[in-house]
Design a protein around this motif. Structure first.
Motif, PDB file in Angstrom:
ATOM      1  N   ALA A  48      27.417  22.853 -17.074  1.00 64.68           N
ATOM      2  CA  ALA A  48      27.893  21.588 -17.620  1.00 64.68           C
ATOM      3  C   ALA A  48      26.743  20.613 -17.834  1.00 64.68           C
ATOM      4  O   ALA A  48      26.751  19.822 -18.782  1.00 64.68           O
ATOM      5  CB  ALA A  48      28.937  20.979 -16.687  1.00 64.68           C
TER       6      ALA A  48
ATOM      7  N   ARG B 176      29.771  25.059 -23.448  1.00 59.26           N
ATOM      8  CA  ARG B 176      30.422  24.952 -22.137  1.00 59.26           C
ATOM      9  C   ARG B 176      31.638  25.863 -22.062  1.00 59.26           C
ATOM     10  O   ARG B 176      31.917  26.463 -21.018  1.00 59.26           O
ATOM     11  CB  ARG B 176      30.822  23.507 -21.849  1.00 59.26           C
TER      12      ARG B 176
ATOM     13  N   LEU C 176      31.268  16.126 -10.109  1.00 58.50           N
ATOM     14  CA  LEU C 176      31.710  17.356 -10.747  1.00 58.50           C
ATOM     15  C   LEU C 176      31.958  18.469  -9.740  1.00 58.50           C
ATOM     16  O   LEU C 176      32.961  19.189  -9.813  1.00 58.50           O
ATOM     17  CB  LEU C 176      30.678  17.797 -11.786  1.00 58.50           C
TER      18      LEU C 176
ATOM     19  N   ALA D  57      28.644  23.715 -12.592  1.00 55.85           N
ATOM     20  CA  ALA D  57      28.019  22.393 -12.703  1.00 55.85           C
ATOM     21  C   ALA D  57      26.678  22.482 -13.416  1.00 55.85           C
ATOM     22  O   ALA D  57      26.310  21.573 -14.183  1.00 55.85           O
ATOM     23  CB  ALA D  57      27.849  21.782 -11.314  1.00 55.85           C
TER      24      ALA D  57
ATOM     25  N   GLN E 205      36.194  19.437 -16.109  1.00 58.10           N
ATOM     26  CA  GLN E 205      34.848  18.952 -16.381  1.00 58.10           C
ATOM     27  C   GLN E 205      34.869  17.726 -17.280  1.00 58.10           C
ATOM     28  O   GLN E 205      34.052  16.820 -17.122  1.00 58.10           O
ATOM     29  CB  GLN E 205      34.016  20.068 -17.020  1.00 58.10           C
TER      30      GLN E 205
ATOM     31  N   ASN F 131      32.001  28.681 -19.243  1.00 57.39           N
ATOM     32  CA  ASN F 131      33.147  28.726 -18.333  1.00 57.39           C
ATOM     33  C   ASN F 131      33.886  30.053 -18.433  1.00 57.39           C
ATOM     34  O   ASN F 131      34.416  30.565 -17.433  1.00 57.39           O
ATOM     35  CB  ASN F 131      34.094  27.565 -18.628  1.00 57.39           C
TER      36      ASN F 131
END
Length: 437
Positions: A161, A171, A372, A158, A364, A175
């Motif tokens: 993001a 992102r 989220l 989070a 996401q 991830n």
């Protein structure tokens, strides 16, 4: 460095196009695998919260196996140990989304610390009940109290993001790093837990895991400058509305459920295969190879720029690759060679991390910023539920099919089911679009 604090929030610096230079041919000029990771960690505060989160995330690979070793060693019953950990898993599946919803509403630092403190008390209660011979029902109650453990990986994702809400490529890299970190924790956690429980005393793994969890979350929560702000909900988007009602999210959770079944069944079947071939101590090494292949593929996948095709189509290709590579272990098991199986598990693991990374990217993009943590926790809940179902299915196959090698058909079938779910739900459905991060 971990305790570095600041009051103002941090956002990712704008990316300016590099000045044009005359092209020079060099075979490795475009292959810079570490450049995307240097870029995301150049943002102030990211290294601090990542280090703290890794400390908090390591116990997720420790606490379950520590509880099994502690209970089985004290009570002499693996059935009791398995039932206690299964109860904690079920409680986590129920309480996890509620904890994540509170984090979304009130912020990570306000909710994660008391939730972790309660979970730590549950672990300590379990330790004391086992040590002093309390009735069996106290073990179930104590371990169920650990269900309030926040989704530390989801909180870290989070933050990424939020920092890169306008940069899909960054992102994607973040991830990928988080997925590799998960694999590392599941690789090192069981090894550390087994070492502590067998060389020191049976309760050492649980005590160390609880201490690492609480310390890591406290350090992570103190990094306020990178914490995502609490989103103010409007009448058009009620905070009580579950992300399960968002278009496109339930099919993703179905694929995550099937992927969890791959992990759960693969673990049980591999341990049974090693035991049947007289190499019981090497079972953990075989599983570590699968995790190593997944982690390496995740890091490489994060270094590559995502293609121009839609993430849904990319997710379909990843699940197809996962289903194809998961056919290798049952084929390797027919050779009756542990070395061949080890190579097959290494290759089979290389498709799971890209699938998980792309799936998290989709979650996401389909979940509003104010929910989220809850959305990603639902994905973890689906994974845990799949792991539980896969463990049961893999155990049944080992006992009722012709040998542990044949039972590798269970993870292969789970991968095929994940591909089927993705194929059936691949088409975009009409409806209101979820605001992108």
């Amino acid at each position: 460095m971990i305790l570095f604090l600041a009051a103002r929030p941090v956002t990712a610096p704008p990316v300016r196009p590099a000045p044009r230079r005359r092209a020079r041919f060099h075979p490795l000029a475009r292959f810079r695998p570490l450049a995307p990771y240097r870029r995301i960690f150049a943002v102030p505060g990211t290294r601090a919260f990542t280090a703290a989160n890794l400390l908090a995330r390591l116990p997720m690979g420790m606490l379950s196996i520590s509880a099994v070793l502690m209970i089985a060693g004290s009570r002499g019953s693996y059935a009791l140990a398995g039932a206690v950990t299964a109860t904690g898993l079920a409680a986590t599946a129920l309480a996890g989304p509620w904890t994540a919803r509170l984090i979304d509403r009130h912020g990570q630092s306000r909710i994660a610390v008391p939730a972790t403190a309660l979970a730590t008390l549950g672990s300590l209660s379990l330790l004391l009940c086992v040590h002093y011979g309390a009735p069996d029902w106290t073990l179930f109650a104590s371990y169920a109290a650990t269900a309030t453990t926040p989704n530390t990986g989801g909180m870290s994702r989070a933050r990424w993001a939020h920092l890169f809400r306008g940069d899909p490529a960054a992102r994607h890299t973040a991830n990928s790093f988080e997925q590799a970190a998960d694999e590392l924790c599941f690789l090192l956690g069981p090894l550390l837990a087994t070492l502590l429980c067998t060389t020191l005393f049976p309760e050492a793994g649980t005590a160390a895991g609880a201490a690492l969890l609480l310390t890591g979350v406290l350090l992570f929560a103190s990094q306020r400058r990178t914490e995502p702000p609490v989103t103010t909900h409007t009448a058009s988007h009620s905070p009580t509305r579950s992300p399960l009602r968002l278009p496109g999210l339930p099919p993703l959770l179905g694929t995550f459920l099937c992927t969890g079944a791959i992990f759960g069944s693969l673990e049980v079947v591999t341990l049974a295969y090693a035991d049947a071939h007289g190499i019981r101590s090497a079972g953990g090494v075989l599983l570590a190879l699968q995790a190593a292949g997944s982690g390496a593929a995740g890091l490489l996948y994060g270094a590559l720029r995502p293609g121009r095709d839609r993430p849904g189509r990319r997710f379909l290709r990843c699940t197809a690759a996962m289903a194809a590579l998961m056919l290798l272990p049952p084929l390797a098991a027919t050779t009756d060679s542990p070395a061949v199986l080890a190579a097959a598990l290494l290759l089979a693991g290389m498709a799971t991390a890209p699938t998980m990374v792309t799936g998290m990217d989709l979650i996401q993009s389909r979940t509003p910023p104010g929910q989220l943590n809850e959305g990603m926790t639902l994905a973890v809940t689906a994974l845990l539920s799949g792991i539980a179902a896969g463990s049961a299915g893999g155990g049944w196959a080992v006992d009722h099919l012709a040998g542990a090698g044949t039972a590798y058909a269970v993870p292969a079938a789970a991968a095929a089911l994940a591909l089927t779910v993705t194929l059936l739900t691949h088409r975009a459905r009409p409806g209101r679009r979820v605001p992108a991060l």
